[in-house]
Design a protein around this motif. Structure first.
Motif, PDB file in Angstrom:
ATOM      1  N   ARG A 149       0.850  -1.180   0.000  1.00  0.00           N
ATOM      2  CA  ARG A 149       0.000   0.000   0.000  1.00  0.00           C
ATOM      3  C   ARG A 149       0.892   1.238   0.000  1.00  0.00           C
ATOM      4  O   ARG A 149       1.789   1.364   0.815  1.00  0.00           O
ATOM      5  CB  ARG A 149      -0.885  -0.004   1.244  1.00  0.00           C
ATOM      6  CG  ARG A 149      -1.842   1.137   1.303  1.00  0.00           C
ATOM      7  CD  ARG A 149      -2.791   1.002   2.453  1.00  0.00           C
ATOM      8  NE  ARG A 149      -2.052   0.753   3.687  1.00  0.00           N
ATOM      9  CZ  ARG A 149      -2.622   0.439   4.833  1.00  0.00           C
ATOM     10  NH1 ARG A 149      -3.925   0.309   4.908  1.00  0.00           N
ATOM     11  NH2 ARG A 149      -1.901   0.244   5.903  1.00  0.00           N
ATOM     12  N   THR A 150       0.668   2.121  -0.941  1.00  0.00           N
ATOM     13  CA  THR A 150       1.435   3.351  -1.060  1.00  0.00           C
ATOM     14  C   THR A 150       0.501   4.523  -0.815  1.00  0.00           C
ATOM     15  O   THR A 150      -0.587   4.582  -1.386  1.00  0.00           O
ATOM     16  CB  THR A 150       2.061   3.473  -2.463  1.00  0.00           C
ATOM     17  OG1 THR A 150       2.862   2.316  -2.705  1.00  0.00           O
ATOM     18  CG2 THR A 150       2.898   4.712  -2.578  1.00  0.00           C
ATOM     19  N   ARG A 151       0.941   5.427   0.055  1.00  0.00           N
ATOM     20  CA  ARG A 151       0.148   6.618   0.346  1.00  0.00           C
ATOM     21  C   ARG A 151       1.017   7.852   0.219  1.00  0.00           C
ATOM     22  O   ARG A 151       2.199   7.823   0.541  1.00  0.00           O
ATOM     23  CB  ARG A 151      -0.395   6.577   1.783  1.00  0.00           C
ATOM     24  CG  ARG A 151      -1.383   5.476   2.004  1.00  0.00           C
ATOM     25  CD  ARG A 151      -1.951   5.574   3.380  1.00  0.00           C
ATOM     26  NE  ARG A 151      -1.016   4.965   4.325  1.00  0.00           N
ATOM     27  CZ  ARG A 151      -1.216   4.891   5.625  1.00  0.00           C
ATOM     28  NH1 ARG A 151      -2.290   5.409   6.153  1.00  0.00           N
ATOM     29  NH2 ARG A 151      -0.351   4.307   6.404  1.00  0.00           N
ATOM     30  N   LEU A 152       0.428   8.944  -0.224  1.00  0.00           N
ATOM     31  CA  LEU A 152       1.108  10.226  -0.278  1.00  0.00           C
ATOM     32  C   LEU A 152       0.669  11.031   0.935  1.00  0.00           C
ATOM     33  O   LEU A 152      -0.523  11.290   1.119  1.00  0.00           O
ATOM     34  CB  LEU A 152       0.753  10.980  -1.564  1.00  0.00           C
ATOM     35  CG  LEU A 152       1.317  12.395  -1.681  1.00  0.00           C
ATOM     36  CD1 LEU A 152       2.840  12.377  -1.697  1.00  0.00           C
ATOM     37  CD2 LEU A 152       0.776  13.066  -2.923  1.00  0.00           C
ATOM     38  N   ILE A 153       1.628  11.396   1.761  1.00  0.00           N
ATOM     39  CA  ILE A 153       1.357  12.177   2.962  1.00  0.00           C
ATOM     40  C   ILE A 153       2.068  13.516   2.804  1.00  0.00           C
ATOM     41  O   ILE A 153       3.280  13.561   2.640  1.00  0.00           O
ATOM     42  CB  ILE A 153       1.872  11.460   4.234  1.00  0.00           C
ATOM     43  CG1 ILE A 153       1.369  10.029   4.315  1.00  0.00           C
ATOM     44  CG2 ILE A 153       1.539  12.264   5.472  1.00  0.00           C
ATOM     45  CD1 ILE A 153      -0.110   9.906   4.494  1.00  0.00           C
ATOM     46  N   ARG A 154       1.307  14.589   2.852  1.00  0.00           N
ATOM     47  CA  ARG A 154       1.899  15.925   2.747  1.00  0.00           C
ATOM     48  C   ARG A 154       2.191  16.462   4.135  1.00  0.00           C
ATOM     49  O   ARG A 154       1.367  16.355   5.035  1.00  0.00           O
ATOM     50  CB  ARG A 154       0.961  16.866   2.016  1.00  0.00           C
ATOM     51  CG  ARG A 154       0.726  16.463   0.575  1.00  0.00           C
ATOM     52  CD  ARG A 154      -0.141  17.494  -0.140  1.00  0.00           C
ATOM     53  NE  ARG A 154      -0.503  17.032  -1.446  1.00  0.00           N
ATOM     54  CZ  ARG A 154       0.234  17.221  -2.538  1.00  0.00           C
ATOM     55  NH1 ARG A 154       1.367  17.865  -2.451  1.00  0.00           N
ATOM     56  NH2 ARG A 154      -0.162  16.758  -3.689  1.00  0.00           N
ATOM     57  N   VAL A 155       3.379  17.058   4.292  1.00  0.00           N
ATOM     58  CA  VAL A 155       3.765  17.636   5.574  1.00  0.00           C
ATOM     59  C   VAL A 155       4.359  19.020   5.335  1.00  0.00           C
ATOM     60  O   VAL A 155       4.802  19.343   4.231  1.00  0.00           O
ATOM     61  CB  VAL A 155       4.780  16.748   6.320  1.00  0.00           C
ATOM     62  CG1 VAL A 155       4.153  15.429   6.713  1.00  0.00           C
ATOM     63  CG2 VAL A 155       6.014  16.506   5.486  1.00  0.00           C
ATOM     64  N   ALA A 156       4.368  19.819   6.395  1.00  0.00           N
ATOM     65  CA  ALA A 156       4.813  21.213   6.273  1.00  0.00           C
ATOM     66  C   ALA A 156       6.332  21.365   6.315  1.00  0.00           C
ATOM     67  O   ALA A 156       6.891  22.225   5.636  1.00  0.00           O
ATOM     68  CB  ALA A 156       4.184  22.052   7.381  1.00  0.00           C
ATOM     69  N   ASP A 157       7.017  20.549   7.116  1.00  0.00           N
ATOM     70  CA  ASP A 157       8.455  20.712   7.276  1.00  0.00           C
ATOM     71  C   ASP A 157       9.100  19.390   7.681  1.00  0.00           C
ATOM     72  O   ASP A 157       8.438  18.357   7.775  1.00  0.00           O
ATOM     73  CB  ASP A 157       8.762  21.808   8.304  1.00  0.00           C
ATOM     74  CG  ASP A 157       8.114  21.557   9.659  1.00  0.00           C
ATOM     75  OD1 ASP A 157       7.648  20.430   9.900  1.00  0.00           O
ATOM     76  OD2 ASP A 157       8.077  22.498  10.473  1.00  0.00           O
ATOM     77  N   LEU A 158      10.409  19.435   7.940  1.00  0.00           N
ATOM     78  CA  LEU A 158      11.152  18.226   8.265  1.00  0.00           C
ATOM     79  C   LEU A 158      10.668  17.595   9.563  1.00  0.00           C
ATOM     80  O   LEU A 158      10.554  16.372   9.667  1.00  0.00           O
ATOM     81  CB  LEU A 158      12.653  18.526   8.355  1.00  0.00           C
ATOM     82  CG  LEU A 158      13.559  17.357   8.698  1.00  0.00           C
ATOM     83  CD1 LEU A 158      13.447  16.250   7.664  1.00  0.00           C
ATOM     84  CD2 LEU A 158      14.994  17.816   8.830  1.00  0.00           C
ATOM     85  N   HIS A 159      10.377  18.410  10.559  1.00  0.00           N
ATOM     86  CA  HIS A 159       9.904  17.865  11.838  1.00  0.00           C
ATOM     87  C   HIS A 159       8.566  17.156  11.667  1.00  0.00           C
ATOM     88  O   HIS A 159       8.339  16.080  12.233  1.00  0.00           O
ATOM     89  CB  HIS A 159       9.800  18.973  12.885  1.00  0.00           C
ATOM     90  CG  HIS A 159      11.126  19.564  13.223  1.00  0.00           C
ATOM     91  ND1 HIS A 159      12.112  18.858  13.875  1.00  0.00           N
ATOM     92  CD2 HIS A 159      11.638  20.793  12.991  1.00  0.00           C
ATOM     93  CE1 HIS A 159      13.173  19.633  14.026  1.00  0.00           C
ATOM     94  NE2 HIS A 159      12.909  20.807  13.492  1.00  0.00           N
ATOM     95  N   ALA A 160       7.692  17.718  10.870  1.00  0.00           N
ATOM     96  CA  ALA A 160       6.400  17.072  10.602  1.00  0.00           C
ATOM     97  C   ALA A 160       6.605  15.786   9.800  1.00  0.00           C
ATOM     98  O   ALA A 160       5.886  14.808  10.012  1.00  0.00           O
ATOM     99  CB  ALA A 160       5.478  18.028   9.850  1.00  0.00           C
ATOM    100  N   PHE A 161       7.596  15.774   8.909  1.00  0.00           N
ATOM    101  CA  PHE A 161       7.909  14.569   8.138  1.00  0.00           C
ATOM    102  C   PHE A 161       8.352  13.441   9.065  1.00  0.00           C
ATOM    103  O   PHE A 161       7.874  12.316   8.977  1.00  0.00           O
ATOM    104  CB  PHE A 161       8.992  14.870   7.102  1.00  0.00           C
ATOM    105  CG  PHE A 161       9.486  13.658   6.367  1.00  0.00           C
ATOM    106  CD1 PHE A 161       8.703  13.050   5.410  1.00  0.00           C
ATOM    107  CD2 PHE A 161      10.729  13.132   6.647  1.00  0.00           C
ATOM    108  CE1 PHE A 161       9.155  11.924   4.729  1.00  0.00           C
ATOM    109  CE2 PHE A 161      11.192  12.013   5.979  1.00  0.00           C
ATOM    110  CZ  PHE A 161      10.403  11.410   5.014  1.00  0.00           C
ATOM    111  N   ARG A 162       9.285  13.758   9.972  1.00  0.00           N
ATOM    112  CA  ARG A 162       9.767  12.744  10.910  1.00  0.00           C
ATOM    113  C   ARG A 162       8.634  12.215  11.775  1.00  0.00           C
ATOM    114  O   ARG A 162       8.545  11.021  12.030  1.00  0.00           O
ATOM    115  CB  ARG A 162      10.862  13.326  11.793  1.00  0.00           C
ATOM    116  CG  ARG A 162      12.162  13.534  11.079  1.00  0.00           C
ATOM    117  CD  ARG A 162      13.184  14.068  12.027  1.00  0.00           C
ATOM    118  NE  ARG A 162      14.438  14.331  11.344  1.00  0.00           N
ATOM    119  CZ  ARG A 162      15.344  15.175  11.781  1.00  0.00           C
ATOM    120  NH1 ARG A 162      15.153  15.841  12.890  1.00  0.00           N
ATOM    121  NH2 ARG A 162      16.449  15.357  11.106  1.00  0.00           N
TER     122      ARG A 162
END
Length: 84
Positions: free
Chosen positions: A6-19
Protein backbone atom coordinates in the motif's frame (compact mmCIF):
# COMPACT_ATOMS: atom_id res chain seq x y z
CA UNK A 1 4.20 -14.93 -4.90
CA UNK A 2 3.93 -11.17 -4.87
CA UNK A 3 2.59 -9.68 -1.68
CA UNK A 4 0.37 -6.61 -1.88
CA UNK A 5 1.67 -3.25 -0.78
CA UNK A 6 0.00 0.00 0.00
CA UNK A 7 1.43 3.35 -1.06
CA UNK A 8 0.15 6.62 0.35
CA UNK A 9 1.11 10.23 -0.28
CA UNK A 10 1.36 12.18 2.96
CA UNK A 11 1.90 15.92 2.75
CA UNK A 12 3.76 17.64 5.57
CA UNK A 13 4.81 21.21 6.27
CA UNK A 14 8.45 20.71 7.28
CA UNK A 15 11.15 18.23 8.27
CA UNK A 16 9.90 17.86 11.84
CA UNK A 17 6.40 17.07 10.60
CA UNK A 18 7.91 14.57 8.14
CA UNK A 19 9.77 12.74 10.91
CA UNK A 20 6.66 12.70 13.07
CA UNK A 21 4.52 11.36 10.20
CA UNK A 22 7.02 8.58 9.46
CA UNK A 23 7.16 7.68 13.13
CA UNK A 24 3.39 7.55 13.58
CA UNK A 25 2.76 5.62 10.36
CA UNK A 26 5.57 3.13 10.99
CA UNK A 27 4.65 2.21 14.54
CA UNK A 28 2.93 -1.13 14.70
CA UNK A 29 -0.55 -1.56 16.10
CA UNK A 30 -1.05 -3.21 19.50
CA UNK A 31 -2.23 -6.35 17.66
CA UNK A 32 1.10 -6.52 15.82
CA UNK A 33 3.02 -6.93 19.08
CA UNK A 34 2.29 -10.66 19.09
CA UNK A 35 3.73 -11.04 15.58
CA UNK A 36 7.03 -9.30 16.30
CA UNK A 37 8.53 -6.62 14.07
CA UNK A 38 6.95 -7.09 10.66
CA UNK A 39 7.83 -3.71 9.17
CA UNK A 40 11.06 -2.23 7.92
CA UNK A 41 12.01 1.35 7.26
CA UNK A 42 14.68 1.85 4.61
CA UNK A 43 16.98 4.78 5.41
CA UNK A 44 20.01 6.15 3.55
CA UNK A 45 22.56 5.69 6.38
CA UNK A 46 22.95 4.08 9.80
CA UNK A 47 23.07 7.60 11.26
CA UNK A 48 19.66 8.29 9.75
CA UNK A 49 18.41 5.06 11.30
CA UNK A 50 19.59 6.13 14.75
CA UNK A 51 18.01 9.56 14.39
CA UNK A 52 14.71 8.15 13.17
CA UNK A 53 14.65 5.51 15.91
CA UNK A 54 15.12 8.22 18.52
CA UNK A 55 12.32 10.29 17.01
CA UNK A 56 10.05 7.25 16.91
CA UNK A 57 10.78 6.36 20.52
CA UNK A 58 10.00 9.95 21.52
CA UNK A 59 6.71 9.73 19.60
CA UNK A 60 5.77 6.37 21.10
CA UNK A 61 6.57 7.42 24.65
CA UNK A 62 4.81 10.78 24.23
CA UNK A 63 1.49 8.99 23.85
CA UNK A 64 1.09 9.51 20.09
CA UNK A 65 0.69 5.77 19.63
CA UNK A 66 -1.96 3.90 21.52
CA UNK A 67 -0.91 0.77 23.38
CA UNK A 68 2.42 -0.96 23.09
CA UNK A 69 4.47 0.39 20.21
CA UNK A 70 6.24 -2.11 17.96
CA UNK A 71 9.20 -0.39 16.37
CA UNK A 72 10.11 -1.51 12.86
CA UNK A 73 13.57 -2.60 11.80
CA UNK A 74 15.68 0.22 10.37
CA UNK A 75 17.86 -0.89 7.49
CA UNK A 76 19.89 0.68 4.71
CA UNK A 77 19.43 -0.18 1.06
CA UNK A 78 22.38 -2.55 1.14
CA UNK A 79 20.92 -4.34 4.15
CA UNK A 80 17.62 -4.64 2.32
CA UNK A 81 19.38 -6.34 -0.59
CA UNK A 82 21.05 -8.75 1.86
CA UNK A 83 17.69 -9.63 3.40
CA UNK A 84 16.07 -10.20 0.04
Amino acid sequence: MITPRRTRLIRVADLHAFRRAVAILSLGSPDAAALGPSRVVVVPTRGAALELRRAMEDTAFAGAAVGDAVLPDFITREQLYDRL
